[in-house]
Motif scaffolding. Structure first.
Motif, PDB file in Angstrom:
ATOM      1  N   UNK A   1      60.111  -4.744  -1.966  1.00 32.90           N
ATOM      2  CA  UNK A   1      61.068  -3.733  -1.553  1.00 32.90           C
ATOM      3  C   UNK A   1      61.084  -2.533  -2.478  1.00 32.90           C
ATOM      4  N   UNK A   2      60.921  -2.785  -3.773  1.00 30.17           N
ATOM      5  CA  UNK A   2      60.971  -1.659  -4.706  1.00 30.17           C
ATOM      6  C   UNK A   2      59.669  -0.878  -4.713  1.00 30.17           C
TER       7      UNK A   2
ATOM      8  N   UNK B   1      62.164  -8.644  -3.825  1.00 29.23           N
ATOM      9  CA  UNK B   1      62.550  -7.439  -4.558  1.00 29.23           C
ATOM     10  C   UNK B   1      61.333  -6.575  -4.891  1.00 29.23           C
TER      11      UNK B   1
ATOM     12  N   UNK C   1      64.279  -6.865 -17.696  1.00 30.77           N
ATOM     13  CA  UNK C   1      63.984  -5.885 -16.652  1.00 30.77           C
ATOM     14  C   UNK C   1      62.851  -4.943 -17.066  1.00 30.77           C
ATOM     15  N   UNK C   2      62.451  -4.989 -18.331  1.00 30.42           N
ATOM     16  CA  UNK C   2      61.366  -4.100 -18.770  1.00 30.42           C
ATOM     17  C   UNK C   2      59.993  -4.749 -18.626  1.00 30.42           C
TER      18      UNK C   2
ATOM     19  N   UNK D   1      59.078  -3.876 -13.756  1.00 34.33           N
ATOM     20  CA  UNK D   1      59.814  -4.423 -12.613  1.00 34.33           C
ATOM     21  C   UNK D   1      61.160  -3.727 -12.456  1.00 34.33           C
ATOM     22  N   UNK D   2      61.929  -3.627 -13.553  1.00 37.30           N
ATOM     23  CA  UNK D   2      63.199  -2.904 -13.493  1.00 37.30           C
ATOM     24  C   UNK D   2      64.375  -3.713 -13.022  1.00 37.30           C
ATOM     25  N   UNK D   3      64.168  -4.932 -12.545  1.00 36.90           N
ATOM     26  CA  UNK D   3      65.294  -5.753 -12.106  1.00 36.90           C
ATOM     27  C   UNK D   3      65.391  -7.016 -12.959  1.00 36.90           C
ATOM     28  N   UNK D   4      66.541  -7.658 -12.907  1.00 41.75           N
ATOM     29  CA  UNK D   4      66.765  -8.857 -13.700  1.00 41.75           C
ATOM     30  C   UNK D   4      66.715 -10.092 -12.819  1.00 41.75           C
ATOM     31  N   UNK D   5      66.386 -11.215 -13.436  1.00 40.43           N
ATOM     32  CA  UNK D   5      66.322 -12.490 -12.723  1.00 40.43           C
ATOM     33  C   UNK D   5      67.228 -13.454 -13.465  1.00 40.43           C
ATOM     34  N   UNK D   6      68.110 -14.163 -12.733  1.00 41.85           N
ATOM     35  CA  UNK D   6      69.077 -14.986 -13.468  1.00 41.85           C
ATOM     36  C   UNK D   6      68.470 -16.258 -14.030  1.00 41.85           C
TER      37      UNK D   6
END
Lengths: 339, 404
Positions: B365-366, B362, B80-81, B67-72
Motif C-alpha cells: 500500500x505504501x 502495508x 520504522x527506519x 519502511x516507515x511503519x512500526x510492527x507490534x
C-alpha cells in the motif's frame, strides 16, 4: 514466424487495452452511471441514510460528478473500498473516481500511477483519547497502545511522531474505521489516531461523545481529495473543475435554491454567466452540456451547503470551517477562475 | 496387409502426426504445451503493457527503501527506519510462529477428538461429533473473529487491574489476562544460567537414551524399567540441582502496571492468541476426522487379536492400532498442515502482523508495488508449503509399511 505474428497481435491488443482506459468519460456516459470508490462507512463523509441511500460530504462530490457528466446526481454506483484496496481498485479500473478521504502525497501521485486532481478537505492527523486518562498532550502518550488503520498515511506519520519525540508506543493495526472504533471503545487501545475530521466523525457516533477528547496536536498535513487514474487528462479535468464549480458557486453565493433562477437569464457578473452557460460554451470544452454546473448545484448544492449539511457545526460531526473556509474568509478554498 | 508385413516403408509423411496412433498423443501434447506457453506469454506481456500504460515499472528495489511503519510483534528487532525487506522478514517470522504453534495444537486436539469420537461412551462421542461438525462446517474467519471478540470484549482492560478496578492477576500475581493480551513473566538469564540450560538439555538427551536402553532391555530380557518415573526424575532433578548450585541465576521479571499498560514480562497479544486458537480449533476438526478414518481403516481383527493376547484397551490403541493408523493418517495430515499455514494469512482480520499484513498489506500500500509484492508473497507460501510437505513426506516414508 507464426509465433511472432501472434505476439505482435498480442502487443497491439495490449496497447489497445491500455488506451481504452483513457476514455473514462465515454465509458461513464455509455454505462449511464458513475462508479465512485467511497468509504465503507464514516459518519458525515460517506454513510447510508435510513432509506439506504449513500449520503455524506465525499458522497456529494461523487453525485456532483455524476450530475456534471450524466445530468443525474443519482446515477452513481458506490463501491465501498477499504484503505488497503482503494488505490488498487482505482488503478485496475473498477472505479472511475476515488473520493474516500485520501491524502494527496508525492508517492501516491507519482508512484501509484494515479492523479490527485484537487483538495475537497484540508485535514491533519490527530489523536483521540478518553477524557478520564487525564492526558492533555500527545507528548504524554509514552507507552500507549494506539489503534491505527493500516494502509494509510497516518501509519507513517504516527511512526515518525513517536520516533521524533523519542517516546514509545504499541501499534494495533485495524483494517476499517468500524473495527478501530470497536477496539478503541473496548479499551483494547488507549488512543485512536486518524485524520481529525475522521476522529470527529467517529466520535459523533459514540454513545457518550463527551467522554472522549481530541488532543490539540496536529501531527501532519492531510489534504484529502478526489483521485483519478493517471493518463486520462480529460477525465481528470472534469473532476477537477466540478470541484472548482462547487467552490466557485459558494464564492458567488449560488445555491441549490437560487441556481435555476440565476441561470434563467444572463446576470451582470460575466463569470457567473460563463459558469451557468448563459454566456460562452465552457461545458462543451469539457465534453459536457452547457448547463452542467446548473445540474451540479441544483442537485447537491455548493461547497458550503454540502459542508454544513454533513459535517458542519450544526451536525453531530461538528467541524468548523477552519482551513476549509473560502479564501475570502481566511481559508484555503480557492477556485481557479472560470475564464 | 501384405504391404504392412512385407518390407517396412521408412518414409515419414506429415499426416502421420495426426493419423498414426504412435505419434498422435505426442502431437497433441506438443500443441497443448505450445498453447500453454503462449497464454503465459500473453499474460506476462499484457501485464507489462498495462504497467507501462500506467507509467509503472517492474522492480524489486522498493524492498531496500525505508519502511516507515512500526510492527507490534517483533521476533527480531525492527524499527520504522528499517527496510521493507526487514519488515517482510518480521512478518515471515510471525507467520511461521503462528503456523508452528497452530500445527502442534491442532494435532494434539485433533488426535484427542478423533479418538474420543470413536468412544463407546455415548455422551463423549456425541460431544465430539458436535465439536467436529460445528468447527468444520463454519468458515474459519468467523472463528477467528469470535475468539478475538471474546478476548477483547470479555477480558478486563489494563486499568481495571489498578486498585479498586475489579480485576486481578492470577497465579500469585504473575499472569495478567487483559484485553490487550496475556502478560506472563519473562525469564532473565543471569550469569551462570548457560550452565543450567546445558544441564537441562543434557538431561533431556539422557531421557531419550534411557528409553532406548529400556526398550533394548525389554526386547532381550523381558524386564521392564520404570521409564516414566526415571524420566520424570531426570527431567527435574539435575536441572534444579544446577539451578541452586549456581546460586539461582535465572530470575523472573513479573509484568507490572506502569503508565498506560503492563510493562515487563512477555506480552502474548490477543491477535496472536485469537489467530492461534481459531486456526488450531478449526484445523483440529479436520484432523479429528482424518484420525478417525485412520483408526477405522485398521481391521477389527487387529484389536481382537490384541485383546486375545490380554492387552488392555489403551495399550492396544497405543501399540497396535495407532502405529498402523498412522500410515493412513499422515498423507492427508500433510495437507491440513499446509492449509493451516496458508489460512494464517487471514491474520489481518485481527491485526496480527504476519507476512500478508506487512509485505502483502502495508508495504504494497505504501509503495504501490502490488504485482511484485504479491509475487513475493506467493513465492514465500509456495516455499513454506514445499518445505512442510517434503519434511512430512520424509516422516511418512519412515513410518509407512516396509514391503520386503
Amino acid at each position: 514466424m507464426k509465433k511472432s505474428i501472434f505476439l505482435g497481435t498480442l502487443a497491439v491488443a495490449g496497447l489497445a487495452a491500455g488506451l481504452a482506459s483513457a476514455q473514462t468519460l465515454a465509458d461513464v456516459q455509455a454505462r449511464g452511471s458513475l462508479k465512485c470508490g467511497s468509504n465503507e462507512g464514516l459518519a458525515g463523509f460517506a454513510f447510508p441514510d435510513a432509506n439506504g441511500n449513500m449520503q455524506g460530504f465525499d458522497v456529494a462530490l461523487c453525485r456532483a460528478i455524476a450530475a456534471a457528466t450524466l445530468g443525474d446526481a443519482q446515477a452513481v454506483e458506490f463501491v465501498p473500498l477499504t484503505s488497503q484496496t482503494r488505490f488498487t481498485a482505482l488503478a485496475a479500473g473498477e472505479v472511475d473516481v476515488l473520493v474516500r478521504n485520501s491524502t494527496w502525497t508525492f508517492t501516491r501521485d507519482n508512484d501509484l500511477g494515479l492523479d490527485f486532481v484537487g483538495v475537497n478537505y484540508y485535514d491533519g492527523q490527530g489523536f483521540m483519547v478518553r477524557k478520564d486518562l487525564g492526558v492533555s498532550s500527545a507528548r504524554e502518550l509514552d507507552g500507549a497502545t494506539v489503534c491505527i488503520q493500516t494502509g494509510t498515511t497516518t501509519e507513517l506519520n504516527l511512526a515518525d511522531f513517536f520516533r521524533v519525540n523519542a517516546i514509545s508506543y504499541e501499534p494495533v493495526p485495524v483494517a476499517t474505521n468500524a473495527e478501530g472504533q470497536q477496539q478503541y471503545l473496548a479499551g483494547a487501545c488507549d488512543v485512536y489516531t486518524t485524520d481529525i475530521s475522521g476522529l470527529a466523525a467517529t466520535r459523533a457516533t459514540f454513545e457518550n461523545a463527551g467522554d472522549h477528547v481530541i488532543l490539540p496536536e496536529v501531527v501532519s498535513k492531510e489534504p484529502l481529495g478526489p483521485v483519478v487514474r493517471h493518463g486520462d487528462n480529460a477525465w481528470g479535468d472534469i473532476v477537477r473543475w466540478t470541484l472548482f464549480a462547487l467552490l466557485a458557486a459558494e464564492e458567488h453565493e449560488i445555491t441549490s435554491a437560487n441556481v435555476r433562477e440565476i441561470a434563467s437569464a444572463a446576470t451582470d457578473n460575466p463569470e457567473i454567466n460563463r459558469m451557468l452557460g448563459t454566456e460562452g460554451e465552457l461545458g462543451q470544452k469539457l465534453g459536457l452540456s452547457s448547463d452542467w454546473i446548473v445540474n451540479v448545484i441544483s442537485s447537491v448544492g455548493n461547497y458550503g451547503e454540502i459542508f454544513e449539511a454533513y459535517i458542519g457545526e450544526n451536525t453531530p460531526v461538528g467541524l468548523a470551517r477552519g482551513l476549509n473556509a473560502q479564501w475570502t474568509n481566511g481559508g484555503l478554498m480557492y477556485a481557479m477562475p472560470f475564464n | 496387409m501384405a504391404d504392412m508385413t512385407g518390407t517396412p516403408r521408412d518414409t515419414f509423411r506429415l499426416s502421420q502426426l495426426l493419423y498414426d496412433a504412435r505419434y498422435r498423443s505426442m502431437t497433441i501434447q506438443v500443441i497443448a504445451a505450445m498453447l500453454l506457453m503462449l497464454s503465459l506469454a500473453w499474460l506476462v506481456d499484457n501485464t507489462v503493457q498495462n504497467l507501462a500504460a500506467l507509467g509503472k515499472d517492474f522492480s524489486f528495489r522498493f524492498l531496500w527503501t525505508t519502511a516507515g511503519y512500526d510492527i507490534n510483534q517483533q521476533i527480531i528487532p525492527f524499527s520504522s527506519q528499517d527496510t521493507h525487506a526487514r519488515a517482510a522478514l518480521v512478518g515471515i517470522l510471525n507467520t511461521l510462529l503462528v503456523a508452528f504453534m497452530g500445527c502442534i495444537l491442532a494435532t494434539v486436539i485433533g488426535v484427542l477428538a478423533g479418538v474420543l469420537r470413536l468412544s463407546k461412551n455415548f455422551v463423549v462421542a456425541g460431544i465430539m461429533t458436535f465439536y467436529v461438525e460445528a468447527m468444520r462446517n463454519t468458515p474459519l474467519l468467523i472463528w477467528i473473529l469470535i475468539v478475538f471478540a471474546v478476548m477483547t470484549e470479555a477480558t478486563p482492560q489494563p486499568r481495571d487491574f489498578r486498585e479498586g478496578g475489579g480485576a486481578s492477576m492470577i497465579l500469585w500475581d504473575s499472569v495478567a489476562i487483559s484485553n490487550r493480551g496475556v502478560f506472563v513473566p519473562k525469564p532473565l538469564w543471569g550469569e551462570g544460567s548457560g550452565l543450567v540450560v546445558a544441564v537441562f538439555l543434557l538431561s533431556i538427551a539422557a531421557i531419550f537414551i534411557l528409553r532406548r536402553v529400556a526398550r533394548k532391555r525389554q526386547e532381550q530380557t523381558g524386564e521392564q524399567l520404570p521409564v516414566f518415573r526415571l524420566s520424570l526424575a531426570l527431567f527435574f532433578i539435575p536441572a534444579l540441582l544446577a539451578f541452586f548450585v549456581m546460586g539461582q541465576p535465572i530470575t523472573l521479571e513479573m509484568p507490572e502496571l506502569g503508565g498506560f499498560n503492563f510493562v515487563g514480562g512477555i506480552q502474548i497479544r490477543n491477535s496472536l492468541i485469537a489467530l492461534w486458537l481459531a486456526l488450531s480449533l478449526y484445523t483440529s476438526a479436520f484432523i479429528a476426522e482424518i484420525v478417525r478414518s485412520g483408526i477405522l481403516a485398521v481391521s477389527r481383527g487387529q484389536t481382537e487379536a490384541a485383546f486375545a493376547l490380554g492387552m488392555q484397551p489403551n495399550r492396544t490403541m497405543q501399540l497396535v492400532i495407532l502405529p498402523q493408523a498412522l500410515r493412513v493418517i499422515i498423507p492427508p495430515l500433510i495437507s491440513q498442515f499446509l492449509n493451516l499455514t496458508k489460512n494464517s494469512s487471514l491474520a489481518l482480520a485481527v491485526g496480527y502482523m504476519d507476512v500478508r499484513s506487512t509485505l502483502g498489506g502495508i508495504t504494497i500500500n505504501q509503495t504501490g508495488r502490488e504485482i511484485e509484492g504479491i509475487l513475493l508473497l506467493g513465492t514465500f507460501y509456495l516455499i513454506v508449503s514445499l518445505i512442510i510437505s517434503s519434511a512430512m513426506n520424509y516422516y511418512n516414508s519412515s513410518v509407512k509399511l516396509k514391503e520386503r
